[in-house]
Design a protein around this motif. Sequence first.
Motif, PDB file in Angstrom:
ATOM      1  N   ALA A  72      38.120 -21.994  38.054  1.00 40.12           N
ATOM      2  CA  ALA A  72      37.531 -21.947  39.386  1.00 40.12           C
ATOM      3  C   ALA A  72      38.001 -20.701  40.146  1.00 40.12           C
ATOM      4  O   ALA A  72      39.050 -20.142  39.841  1.00 40.12           O
ATOM      5  N   GLU A  74      39.324 -20.468  43.039  1.00 44.70           N
ATOM      6  CA  GLU A  74      40.626 -20.706  43.654  1.00 44.70           C
ATOM      7  C   GLU A  74      41.752 -20.495  42.648  1.00 44.70           C
ATOM      8  O   GLU A  74      42.822 -19.958  42.987  1.00 44.70           O
ATOM      9  N   GLU A  75      41.523 -20.918  41.412  1.00 41.71           N
ATOM     10  CA  GLU A  75      42.527 -20.733  40.366  1.00 41.71           C
ATOM     11  C   GLU A  75      42.728 -19.252  40.052  1.00 41.71           C
ATOM     12  O   GLU A  75      43.856 -18.801  39.820  1.00 41.71           O
ATOM     13  N   GLY A  92      43.983 -29.393  39.260  1.00 41.78           N
ATOM     14  CA  GLY A  92      42.683 -28.890  39.666  1.00 41.78           C
ATOM     15  C   GLY A  92      41.875 -29.905  40.444  1.00 41.78           C
ATOM     16  O   GLY A  92      40.651 -29.913  40.391  1.00 41.78           O
ATOM     17  N   LYS A  93      42.570 -30.783  41.187  1.00 38.99           N
ATOM     18  CA  LYS A  93      41.865 -31.792  41.971  1.00 38.99           C
ATOM     19  C   LYS A  93      40.968 -31.132  43.001  1.00 38.99           C
ATOM     20  O   LYS A  93      41.318 -30.130  43.610  1.00 38.99           O
ATOM     21  N   ASN A  94      39.793 -31.738  43.216  1.00 41.15           N
ATOM     22  CA  ASN A  94      38.858 -31.224  44.204  1.00 41.15           C
ATOM     23  C   ASN A  94      38.096 -32.391  44.813  1.00 41.15           C
ATOM     24  O   ASN A  94      37.511 -33.193  44.089  1.00 41.15           O
ATOM     25  N   ARG A  95      38.163 -32.472  46.145  1.00 40.75           N
ATOM     26  CA  ARG A  95      37.435 -33.533  46.833  1.00 40.75           C
ATOM     27  C   ARG A  95      37.078 -33.066  48.233  1.00 40.75           C
ATOM     28  O   ARG A  95      37.931 -32.572  48.958  1.00 40.75           O
ATOM     29  N   SER A  99      40.739 -28.277  47.431  1.00 39.19           N
ATOM     30  CA  SER A  99      41.209 -28.071  46.060  1.00 39.19           C
ATOM     31  C   SER A  99      42.729 -27.914  46.043  1.00 39.19           C
ATOM     32  O   SER A  99      43.298 -27.279  46.931  1.00 39.19           O
ATOM     33  N   ASN A 123      37.232 -25.272  50.989  1.00 37.25           N
ATOM     34  CA  ASN A 123      35.983 -24.531  50.815  1.00 37.25           C
ATOM     35  C   ASN A 123      36.249 -23.111  50.306  1.00 37.25           C
ATOM     36  O   ASN A 123      35.625 -22.145  50.750  1.00 37.25           O
ATOM     37  N   SER A 151      38.537 -34.851  53.570  1.00 40.24           N
ATOM     38  CA  SER A 151      38.454 -33.401  53.717  1.00 40.24           C
ATOM     39  C   SER A 151      39.441 -32.866  54.749  1.00 40.24           C
ATOM     40  O   SER A 151      39.620 -31.650  54.867  1.00 40.24           O
TER      41      SER A 151
END
Length: 203
Positions: A72, A74-75, A92-95, A99, A123, A151
């Motif tokens: 991703a 962000e990574e 790598g959690k994303n909700r 992230s 975001n 969020s």
Amino acid sequence: MKTQILYPIGLVLALAPLAVATTVLGQRSNSSWLEQKPLTNWNKPGAAVPKAPNNTSAQDTRCQQQIRNAAAPEERTVQSAGWTLYNVRGEGKNRGGVSLIKGQTGFDGMCRPVGYQEFVFVNGVFAGTTSPNLMNARSDGSLFQTDIKSSAELSAQFARYSRQDALCCPSRTSTVHYRIEGVNSKRPLVVPIDVKTSVNPRQ
């Protein structure tokens, strides 16, 4: 006259990784921030991902299977700041646009991460870290789980060791709650709200 002791080169090379691991394990995480009331925020709006100090992960050939490549955006941002991404459960959690990315700077003798940090993105924009300090696996103040509540809300759990605790079994857990401000802005910010420490059940 001093007597000089010569050791076989094979023995020296064999003991070198152990010496490094022992040094790393001796660097206890600074957990004093978990005792603060109220908590002081170390995150700043609009800050960049901090640069990784003295990253030795790539030099440790024993633990290469623990390293993963960035996927991703962000990574890739975390990796470009000098951090090594590593394989852990739930990484790598994303909700809800939030992230969580972990980066490390080394391994201990059992290929567990040392000098690691968790970075929060909202975001795609860096919003802060869940700890003000780098952490070592199996040490006081080490992060072992973060949950994205919504969020705009996070909670993270940190292992708390006393001097009598075995490395497998911290006697307490500190849970920190965070608020994410400016979720829909270009300058989101992770804000620690409170910390509660509880005694773990005996195993």
